[in-house]
Design an enzyme around this catalytic site. Structure first.
Site, short mmCIF file in Angstrom:
data_model
loop_
_atom_site.label_atom_id
_atom_site.label_comp_id
_atom_site.label_asym_id
_atom_site.label_seq_id
_atom_site.Cartn_x
_atom_site.Cartn_y
_atom_site.Cartn_z
N ASP A 14 38.03 80.38 -21.25
CA ASP A 14 38.80 79.94 -20.08
C ASP A 14 39.94 79.02 -20.52
O ASP A 14 39.71 77.86 -20.85
CB ASP A 14 37.85 79.22 -19.11
CG ASP A 14 38.55 78.75 -17.84
OD1 ASP A 14 37.84 78.27 -16.94
OD2 ASP A 14 39.79 78.86 -17.74
N ASP B 30 38.49 76.30 -6.06
CA ASP B 30 38.94 76.11 -7.44
C ASP B 30 40.07 75.10 -7.38
O ASP B 30 41.18 75.44 -6.95
CB ASP B 30 39.41 77.46 -8.02
CG ASP B 30 40.09 77.30 -9.38
OD1 ASP B 30 40.67 78.31 -9.85
OD2 ASP B 30 40.06 76.20 -9.96
N LYS C 195 45.25 66.95 -12.17
CA LYS C 195 43.88 67.14 -12.67
C LYS C 195 43.70 66.53 -14.05
O LYS C 195 42.62 66.06 -14.41
CB LYS C 195 43.58 68.63 -12.71
CG LYS C 195 42.16 69.00 -13.06
CD LYS C 195 41.98 70.48 -12.80
CE LYS C 195 40.65 70.98 -13.30
NZ LYS C 195 40.47 72.39 -12.96
N GLU D 128 33.71 75.80 -14.34
CA GLU D 128 34.62 76.93 -14.16
C GLU D 128 34.24 78.20 -14.91
O GLU D 128 34.23 79.27 -14.31
CB GLU D 128 36.06 76.49 -14.51
CG GLU D 128 36.62 75.61 -13.41
CD GLU D 128 37.78 74.72 -13.84
OE1 GLU D 128 38.11 73.80 -13.08
OE2 GLU D 128 38.35 74.96 -14.93
#
Lengths: 213, 606
Positions: B190, B7, B69, B168
């Site tokens: 999420d 992850d 990210k 994800e």
């Protein structure tokens, strides 16, 4: 072998070729029943044949989904990663075709269109048959200026009722199609249903847009 | 060789694999499975990654990079609206790829992510005792193709073959499915540090079918922190006249403090905020009010996702919460109201995505029979047609692998070539969508406009890799490509980056380990020699010989070897050989102490 593994009724056509691995001929599709090797996806299979189904119009969506899942569990490339590269490639081709077939057949509208296509029924010439009053009101609303809320709500209710009424036509048509009786007449009815459905949803979309403005 | 599940998060990264049917995650220096996605560079540009780099956030803000990210697969133009928030500098050069400026060097988000991935690789190899060169890496479901390719590229730079990029929320669902034999229609909400995803899946008999997915790749906990900081800044300015936004250090410090307050208010109804003598009570209620306009942004994607899945919210059987931000009571309450359902948060929201990645890694290793993931493409793919519009070829939320084609023709008499411009996105105009690639179908025999039959076929395989081919039926001319965006880099630059990364990564890390291991090894030898000198009467000849041998082996490794792994092995061997002796020494020392005598005189040299 696939029948047992998949756990559902499957009717796949046979391949024209022998199994590439064990030479059993003619080979079963999609998987050789003697050695279990995935065979290449042949050209020219219909969506029904791709899923190992008979050409039924009245498919139960829940059963169809279970059927699709069972096929994926057997044939998805992720399940063939450590096999010979030939099996990986063939499983990819089968899964791509299965995904496309499922996408079309799971939706009653697309399925109906596909069936008409398979029987080469020309839908272009058909005139939709709507209740006269409904069509009249719609045309009036098009030509007037901004419509009053009440008039709009009333018309919307009528439209929805008509859409539901039309949708209810589909079930008996589908079941009659599956029975095989009087096929030409059933196909005409199906084509008419599709023409009506098309114009009704176009009208509904147009009204939604206009109301938002 | 096992495949690592990773992850790569905005705030923290995690990695692991399935061992004996159970997920196991590697741990950082502080023993936590969460390794901060932070990289700090010292004055010699040696990178420090993880918890130690996080400590440098407030003190070395210009040399410490975080939330990288958010920059993956983005050009400078994409980030204009939040560029102001950043404490670190961006290099002025690049339109296609963001570059961070640290001193006289620049780094790309891909290189920084690669450093984080390399650290995860190293920690996992050490802790799981296996060489690892393949991985499954998760990305937000709503990441576009450029963002996914950037992630894959970062993996390659870190020495990992990325066998699958997995979404994800889907990974979270796999983790949930592993934990509890799931069946039904599940929505995964999420909300992480930088991205928001909503996915709806149908789960039955081990098959996880994604029905639809949506989200916002620039919405997350970081935005909450920023909003809180803005409110606090206003209060500070009004009361003290000083503006924390005026310097990079104070701005970063305020952001860090805002994050602390946000987390503290999860457990306490009120906290005290103090800043250079200025004090203010902040209540949870107040903070929730501040954050409403930001959280409201999830509604659009959620409704669109339900619509694309052809579902009403009542038809959902579960709503699962994923991502650290879903710990906030205010977010949980919002989700409960939005879906009219109590959301599930039994799994650790910080670990669940990584666990899911380990499950998919296990599936791809052929070790996880009975589970299969059917994923979708998140954004519509199409090509540019006349008038600058987009003609869709594969709709969003189509299950992969998939192929689709469409026929086009020419618009000008005698046209001998056509350009195929591949686009990704939902907008009508080509310029509003993401450009993925361009190629040409050349050498068409001249024909009147509208006569050529040009078929464009899109194929997406199980890995989500897109191939596009075009052919003209009458002449048989063909052209094709596999879409591999290079985000503004030339082929030479890409190759150079790759080879430099391999060379530097290995040698930099190896060098550091060697130094560390040598230091530990040398002090262990000294300590062992000292103990033997003073306590050898406690053990027999055989044991003494054993220990001497282990010491000698370690000394040999220290003086001649540059292989830190060998040194570590010898250290372990010596520690094992002298364990029993060490216990005896301790007991003896205690006994003597009680009698008023000591085992060793500190004045004696070791």
């Amino acid at each position: 072998m696939l029948k047992k593994a998949v756990g559902v009724e499957v009717h796949f056509p046979h391949s024209q070729l022998a199994c590439w691995k064990c030479r059993a001929a003619p080979s079963d599709l999609p998987v050789c029943s003697r050695c279990g090797a995935v065979q290449d996806f042949p050209d020219g299979l219909s969506h029904y044949e791709t899923l190992g189904l008979g050409p039924s119009l009245a498919l139960n969506e829940e059963e169809l989904r279970n059927h699709y899942y069972a096929l994926c569990r057997e044939l998805h490339p992720d399940q063939h990663i450590d096999k010979e590269s030939r099996q990986s490639i063939y499983s990819l081709r089968w899964t791509t075709a299965i995904n496309k077939a499922y996408q079309i057949l799971r939706d009653p509208i697309q399925r109906s269109q596909y069936v008409l296509q398979l029987h080469q029924v020309d839908t272009a010439q058909l005139k939709p048959a709507l209740p006269f009053k409904l069509a009249e009101t719609y045309l009036d609303l098009q030509s007037d200026g901004p419509m009053g809320k009440e008039i709009f709500e009333d018309f919307k209710k009528e439209m929805l009722a008509e859409i539901v009424k039309n949708e209810q036509q589909w079930d008996p048509i589908a079941r009659q199609f599956d029975s095989g009786v009087d096929r030409p007449s059933v196909l005409r009815q199906l084509a008419q249903y599709m023409a009506n459905q098309k114009i009704l949803s176009a009208m509904a979309n147009d009204l939604n847009k206009r109301w938002k403005e | 060789m096992p495949i690592l599940g990773i992850d790569l998060g905005t705030t923290n990264s995690l990695a692991g694999l399935i061992e004996k049917g159970r997920p196991r995650l590697c741990t950082g220096e502080d023993g936590s499975t969460l390794i901060p996605s932070v990289v700090s560079f010292d004055k010699d540009f040696h990178p420090c990654i993880g918890i130690d780099a996080k400590k440098a956030l407030a003190t070395e803000s210009k040399r410490t990079l975080y939330s990288v990210k958010r920059f993956m697969g983005r050009g400078r133009a994409d980030i204009v609206h939040w560029e102001q928030q950043l404490p670190f500098d961006l290099s002025p050069s690049d339109a296609h790829m963001v570059r961070f400026a640290i001193g006289e060097k620049t780094y790309t988000p891909i290189e920084i992510s690669a450093l984080i991935l390399a650290k995860l690789k190293r920690l996992s190899e050490e802790q799981f005792g296996a060489k690892i060169d393949k991985a499954v890496i998760t990305v937000p479901a709503y990441f576009n193709d450029a963002q996914r390719q950037a992630t894959k590229f970062a993996g390659e730079l870190a020495g990992l073959e990325v066998v699958r990029i997995i979404n994800e929320p889907t990974a979270a669902c796999l983790a949930y499915g592993l934990h509890k034999k799931a069946t039904g229609t599940i929505a995964v909400f999420d909300l992480g540090g930088g991205t928001f995803d909503i996915s709806i899946l149908h789960v039955k008999q081990g098959v996880f079918e994604v029905l639809a997915t949506n989200g916002d790749t620039a919405l997350g906990g970081d935005d909450f922190d920023h909003e809180i900081a803005l409110h606090l800044r206003t209060a500070i300015v009004e009361t003290t006249g000083r503006d924390p936004w005026s310097s990079v250090e104070t701005r970063t410090a305020l952001l860090v403090e805002s994050e602390r307050i946000k987390r503290a208010l999860t457990d306490a109804p009120e906290v005290c905020f103090s800043w250079n003598g200025f004090e203010k009570q902040v209540s949870r209620q107040q903070m929730d009010q501040w954050l409403v306009p930001i959280l409201k942004r999830v509604e659009g994607p959620c409704n669109q996702c339900l619509s694309d899945a052809h579902l009403q919210k009542q038809q959902l059987s579960e709503v699962i919460l994923v991502g650290g931000s879903t710990r906030m009571p205010f977010v949980q309450k919002y989700v409960r109201e939005l879906f009219s359902k109590d959301p599930i948060n039994t799994l650790n929201p910080d670990e669940v995505v990584a666990v899911g990645a380990t499950v998919q890694a296990n599936i791809l290793s052929g070790q996880q029979g009975g589970m299969l993931l059917l994923d979708v493409i998140p954004l519509t793919l199409g090509i540019e047609t006349i008038g600058g519009t987009t003609s869709a070829i594969i709709a969003r939320n189509t299950t992969i692998p998939v192929s689709a084609s469409q026929q086009f023709s020419t618009y000008v008499d005698g046209q001998t070539s056509v350009e195929i411009h591949v686009l990704q996105g939902e907008r009508d105009l080509a310029q509003d969508n993401r450009s993925l690639a361009r190629f040409q179908l050349k050498n068409l025999p001249p024909m009147p406009a509208g006569i050529p039959k040009i078929e464009v076929e899109f194929v997406i395989d199980a890995n989500g890799i897109l191939s596009v081919s075009a052919s003209e039926q009458r002449s048989g001319q063909t052209a094709s490509l596999t879409v591999n965006p290079s985000y503004g880099l030339s082929a030479e630059e890409v190759e150079k980056m790759l080879s430099e990364a391999y060379a530097n990564a290995e040698s930099d890390f190896d060098k550091r380990f060697l130094i560390e291991s040598k230091t530990s090894g040398e002090s262990l030898v000294r300590a062992a020699r000292k103990s033997l000198k003073q306590g050898s009467h406690l053990i027999g000849q055989a044991e003494r010989d054993n220990i001497e041998r282990a010491i000698a082996e370690l000394e040999a490794a220290l003086s001649s070897s540059s292989d830190y792994k060998l040194i570590r092995k010898k250290i372990e061997h010596l520690e094992q050989s002298s364990r029993h002796f060490a216990e005896l020494l301790i007991n003896d020392a205690m006994a003597s102490a009680l009698k008023g005598k000591n085992l060793a005189n500190p004045a004696e040299d070791p």
